[in-house]
Design a protein around this motif. Structure first.
Motif, PDB file in Angstrom:
ATOM      1  N   TYR A 136       0.854  -1.185   0.000  1.00 18.92           N
ATOM      2  CA  TYR A 136       0.000   0.000   0.000  1.00 18.92           C
ATOM      3  C   TYR A 136       0.888   1.232   0.000  1.00 18.92           C
ATOM      4  O   TYR A 136       1.902   1.279   0.709  1.00 18.92           O
ATOM      5  CB  TYR A 136      -0.861   0.061   1.266  1.00 18.92           C
ATOM      6  CG  TYR A 136      -2.275  -0.433   1.125  1.00 18.92           C
ATOM      7  CD1 TYR A 136      -3.168   0.179   0.248  1.00 18.92           C
ATOM      8  CD2 TYR A 136      -2.736  -1.484   1.903  1.00 18.92           C
ATOM      9  CE1 TYR A 136      -4.474  -0.268   0.136  1.00 18.92           C
ATOM     10  CE2 TYR A 136      -4.044  -1.932   1.799  1.00 18.92           C
ATOM     11  CZ  TYR A 136      -4.902  -1.310   0.910  1.00 18.92           C
ATOM     12  OH  TYR A 136      -6.188  -1.752   0.814  1.00 18.92           O
ATOM     13  N   VAL A 137       0.483   2.228  -0.754  1.00 23.32           N
ATOM     14  CA  VAL A 137       1.129   3.537  -0.693  1.00 23.32           C
ATOM     15  C   VAL A 137       0.020   4.560  -0.471  1.00 23.32           C
ATOM     16  O   VAL A 137      -0.756   4.837  -1.397  1.00 23.32           O
ATOM     17  CB  VAL A 137       1.884   3.874  -1.995  1.00 23.32           C
ATOM     18  CG1 VAL A 137       2.669   5.166  -1.808  1.00 23.32           C
ATOM     19  CG2 VAL A 137       2.790   2.733  -2.416  1.00 23.32           C
ATOM     20  N   PRO A 138      -0.101   5.091   0.745  1.00 23.68           N
ATOM     21  CA  PRO A 138      -1.087   6.149   0.933  1.00 23.68           C
ATOM     22  C   PRO A 138      -0.684   7.366   0.101  1.00 23.68           C
ATOM     23  O   PRO A 138       0.477   7.782   0.139  1.00 23.68           O
ATOM     24  CB  PRO A 138      -1.037   6.453   2.433  1.00 23.68           C
ATOM     25  CG  PRO A 138       0.185   5.810   2.948  1.00 23.68           C
ATOM     26  CD  PRO A 138       0.644   4.781   1.965  1.00 23.68           C
ATOM     27  N   LEU A 139      -1.621   7.904  -0.644  1.00 16.99           N
ATOM     28  CA  LEU A 139      -1.338   9.109  -1.429  1.00 16.99           C
ATOM     29  C   LEU A 139      -1.764  10.361  -0.680  1.00 16.99           C
ATOM     30  O   LEU A 139      -1.403  11.473  -1.066  1.00 16.99           O
ATOM     31  CB  LEU A 139      -2.038   9.034  -2.796  1.00 16.99           C
ATOM     32  CG  LEU A 139      -1.730   7.776  -3.619  1.00 16.99           C
ATOM     33  CD1 LEU A 139      -2.390   7.861  -4.993  1.00 16.99           C
ATOM     34  CD2 LEU A 139      -0.232   7.551  -3.761  1.00 16.99           C
ATOM     35  N   SER A 175      -9.469  13.124  10.001  1.00 14.20           N
ATOM     36  CA  SER A 175     -10.464  14.126   9.588  1.00 14.20           C
ATOM     37  C   SER A 175     -10.493  14.341   8.079  1.00 14.20           C
ATOM     38  O   SER A 175     -11.352  15.063   7.579  1.00 14.20           O
ATOM     39  CB  SER A 175     -10.184  15.459  10.288  1.00 14.20           C
ATOM     40  OG  SER A 175      -8.883  15.913   9.953  1.00 14.20           O
ATOM     41  N   GLU A 176      -9.553  13.721   7.358  1.00 16.04           N
ATOM     42  CA  GLU A 176      -9.488  13.858   5.898  1.00 16.04           C
ATOM     43  C   GLU A 176      -9.624  12.478   5.242  1.00 16.04           C
ATOM     44  O   GLU A 176      -9.321  11.458   5.855  1.00 16.04           O
ATOM     45  CB  GLU A 176      -8.141  14.474   5.485  1.00 16.04           C
ATOM     46  CG  GLU A 176      -7.912  15.892   5.986  1.00 16.04           C
ATOM     47  CD  GLU A 176      -8.664  16.953   5.186  1.00 16.04           C
ATOM     48  OE1 GLU A 176      -9.521  16.597   4.345  1.00 16.04           O
ATOM     49  OE2 GLU A 176      -8.382  18.146   5.417  1.00 16.04           O
ATOM     50  N   PRO A 177     -10.059  12.464   3.995  1.00 12.87           N
ATOM     51  CA  PRO A 177     -10.171  11.175   3.295  1.00 12.87           C
ATOM     52  C   PRO A 177      -8.809  10.585   2.940  1.00 12.87           C
ATOM     53  O   PRO A 177      -7.793  11.287   2.914  1.00 12.87           O
ATOM     54  CB  PRO A 177     -10.964  11.525   2.034  1.00 12.87           C
ATOM     55  CG  PRO A 177     -10.724  12.974   1.800  1.00 12.87           C
ATOM     56  CD  PRO A 177     -10.522  13.589   3.158  1.00 12.87           C
ATOM     57  N   LEU A 178      -8.833   9.300   2.659  1.00 15.10           N
ATOM     58  CA  LEU A 178      -7.650   8.556   2.223  1.00 15.10           C
ATOM     59  C   LEU A 178      -7.811   8.150   0.760  1.00 15.10           C
ATOM     60  O   LEU A 178      -8.855   7.644   0.355  1.00 15.10           O
ATOM     61  CB  LEU A 178      -7.501   7.278   3.067  1.00 15.10           C
ATOM     62  CG  LEU A 178      -6.468   6.250   2.557  1.00 15.10           C
ATOM     63  CD1 LEU A 178      -5.040   6.745   2.806  1.00 15.10           C
ATOM     64  CD2 LEU A 178      -6.677   4.890   3.217  1.00 15.10           C
ATOM     65  N   LEU A 179      -6.743   8.377  -0.003  1.00 12.33           N
ATOM     66  CA  LEU A 179      -6.576   7.681  -1.283  1.00 12.33           C
ATOM     67  C   LEU A 179      -5.293   6.887  -1.148  1.00 12.33           C
ATOM     68  O   LEU A 179      -4.262   7.441  -0.740  1.00 12.33           O
ATOM     69  CB  LEU A 179      -6.472   8.668  -2.456  1.00 12.33           C
ATOM     70  CG  LEU A 179      -6.253   8.030  -3.841  1.00 12.33           C
ATOM     71  CD1 LEU A 179      -7.458   7.216  -4.286  1.00 12.33           C
ATOM     72  CD2 LEU A 179      -5.918   9.098  -4.890  1.00 12.33           C
ATOM     73  N   ALA A 180      -5.339   5.603  -1.434  1.00 17.13           N
ATOM     74  CA  ALA A 180      -4.147   4.755  -1.334  1.00 17.13           C
ATOM     75  C   ALA A 180      -4.017   3.902  -2.585  1.00 17.13           C
ATOM     76  O   ALA A 180      -5.003   3.396  -3.114  1.00 17.13           O
ATOM     77  CB  ALA A 180      -4.226   3.859  -0.096  1.00 17.13           C
ATOM     78  N   LEU A 181      -2.800   3.779  -3.040  1.00 18.11           N
ATOM     79  CA  LEU A 181      -2.481   2.887  -4.162  1.00 18.11           C
ATOM     80  C   LEU A 181      -2.122   1.519  -3.600  1.00 18.11           C
ATOM     81  O   LEU A 181      -1.462   1.429  -2.564  1.00 18.11           O
ATOM     82  CB  LEU A 181      -1.322   3.486  -4.951  1.00 18.11           C
ATOM     83  CG  LEU A 181      -0.789   2.732  -6.177  1.00 18.11           C
ATOM     84  CD1 LEU A 181      -0.264   3.754  -7.205  1.00 18.11           C
ATOM     85  CD2 LEU A 181       0.332   1.755  -5.797  1.00 18.11           C
ATOM     86  N   TYR A 182      -2.554   0.468  -4.278  1.00 21.69           N
ATOM     87  CA  TYR A 182      -2.187  -0.876  -3.820  1.00 21.69           C
ATOM     88  C   TYR A 182      -1.668  -1.724  -4.967  1.00 21.69           C
ATOM     89  O   TYR A 182      -2.012  -1.517  -6.133  1.00 21.69           O
ATOM     90  CB  TYR A 182      -3.367  -1.578  -3.130  1.00 21.69           C
ATOM     91  CG  TYR A 182      -4.559  -1.865  -4.020  1.00 21.69           C
ATOM     92  CD1 TYR A 182      -5.649  -1.010  -4.062  1.00 21.69           C
ATOM     93  CD2 TYR A 182      -4.582  -3.013  -4.828  1.00 21.69           C
ATOM     94  CE1 TYR A 182      -6.731  -1.278  -4.889  1.00 21.69           C
ATOM     95  CE2 TYR A 182      -5.662  -3.286  -5.644  1.00 21.69           C
ATOM     96  CZ  TYR A 182      -6.737  -2.411  -5.673  1.00 21.69           C
ATOM     97  OH  TYR A 182      -7.808  -2.673  -6.493  1.00 21.69           O
ATOM     98  N   LEU A 183      -0.835  -2.675  -4.586  1.00 14.53           N
ATOM     99  CA  LEU A 183      -0.340  -3.712  -5.493  1.00 14.53           C
ATOM    100  C   LEU A 183      -0.517  -5.044  -4.778  1.00 14.53           C
ATOM    101  O   LEU A 183      -0.216  -5.153  -3.579  1.00 14.53           O
ATOM    102  CB  LEU A 183       1.145  -3.495  -5.810  1.00 14.53           C
ATOM    103  CG  LEU A 183       1.530  -2.214  -6.545  1.00 14.53           C
ATOM    104  CD1 LEU A 183       3.045  -2.008  -6.490  1.00 14.53           C
ATOM    105  CD2 LEU A 183       1.050  -2.261  -7.998  1.00 14.53           C
ATOM    106  N   TRP A 184      -1.005  -6.050  -5.507  1.00 13.52           N
ATOM    107  CA  TRP A 184      -1.186  -7.406  -4.953  1.00 13.52           C
ATOM    108  C   TRP A 184      -0.468  -8.398  -5.850  1.00 13.52           C
ATOM    109  O   TRP A 184      -0.498  -8.275  -7.081  1.00 13.52           O
ATOM    110  CB  TRP A 184      -2.668  -7.796  -4.956  1.00 13.52           C
ATOM    111  CG  TRP A 184      -3.470  -7.406  -3.767  1.00 13.52           C
ATOM    112  CD1 TRP A 184      -3.337  -6.304  -2.996  1.00 13.52           C
ATOM    113  CD2 TRP A 184      -4.605  -8.138  -3.236  1.00 13.52           C
ATOM    114  NE1 TRP A 184      -4.310  -6.289  -2.023  1.00 13.52           N
ATOM    115  CE2 TRP A 184      -5.094  -7.400  -2.150  1.00 13.52           C
ATOM    116  CE3 TRP A 184      -5.234  -9.337  -3.584  1.00 13.52           C
ATOM    117  CZ2 TRP A 184      -6.201  -7.829  -1.398  1.00 13.52           C
ATOM    118  CZ3 TRP A 184      -6.340  -9.759  -2.837  1.00 13.52           C
ATOM    119  CH2 TRP A 184      -6.807  -9.017  -1.745  1.00 13.52           C
TER     120      TRP A 184
END
Ligand SMILES: [Fe+2]
Length: 200
Positions: A136-139, A175-184
């Motif tokens: 996971y890479v949180p953006l 308090s803010e949203p998360l966008l995260a990139l993932y690789l499986w």
């Protein structure tokens, strides 16, 4: 309006290539980025409304990718693994993923899946695990992440988080949203994670 899906894949690749990390390099080394396109109908989710705020929060490296998602949100095929019965309606309204490539995403890949996860503010994604190994890479920053039996740790944007096969992980947004990139890789790429009842 037709989404330029090749742009989605190339912006995903461009961002991943900014990550100077051996684990990421090992994941993507076997990837052939000229993957066949899969025809998917648009599937909208309420959580994609969070992309306007997310685009303001991400780093400069991730902004082109986030902006592309925001611009084309209604043309993309968003997915959800869970139902309201699992973690509640508030979770469902604030959660969604987009598989860019994999066994069901916009591009075909049987060995590695790559995509993006959205979580709204103040959401708990309880402990879960899966056979596939995951990066996971949180953006966006500000989310608390837990691995195994460890504590929840706040992770910055563009950090690398590695989950070995079958190791529990959980997230709590702030308090803010998360966008995260993932690789499986290394397991079934389209399975429902096993949810562990427990501390959250
Ligand atoms: Fe996971």
């Amino acid at each position: 309006l037709t989404t330029n899906f090749e742009e989605l894949l190339s912006l995903f690749r461009d961002y991943v290539l900014t990550l100077k990390d051996e684990r990421v390099a090992d994941f993507i080394a076997p990837l052939d980025w000229s993957m066949p396109h899969r025809n998917l109908q648009p599937h909208k989710l309420q959580s994609s409304s969070l992309l306007d705020r997310i685009t303001q929060l991400v780093s400069n490296d991730a902004r082109p990718l986030a902006a592309m998602l925001a611009e084309h949100r209604d043309d993309l095929h968003w997915g959800q693994t869970y139902k309201a019965d699992d973690f509640g309606q508030d979770f469902i309204d604030n959660y969604g993923w987009l598989e860019v490539f994999g066994t069901r995403g916009h591009f075909e890949n049987d060995a590695i899946a790559g995509g993006l996860l959205i979580l709204g503010p103040n959401i708990i994604y309880p402990d879960h695990h899966h056979v596939a190994e995951e990066i996971y890479v949180p953006l966006t920053g500000g989310t608390l992440w837990r691995k195994g039996e460890g504590d929840f740790i706040e992770r910055d944007a563009d950090e690398i988080i590695h989950h070995p096969s079958n190791v529990n992980h959980a997230m709590k947004t702030g308090s803010e949203p998360l966008l995260a990139l993932y690789l499986w890789r290394g397991g079934p790429l389209a399975v429902r994670p096993t949810v562990t009842n427990g501390r959250s």
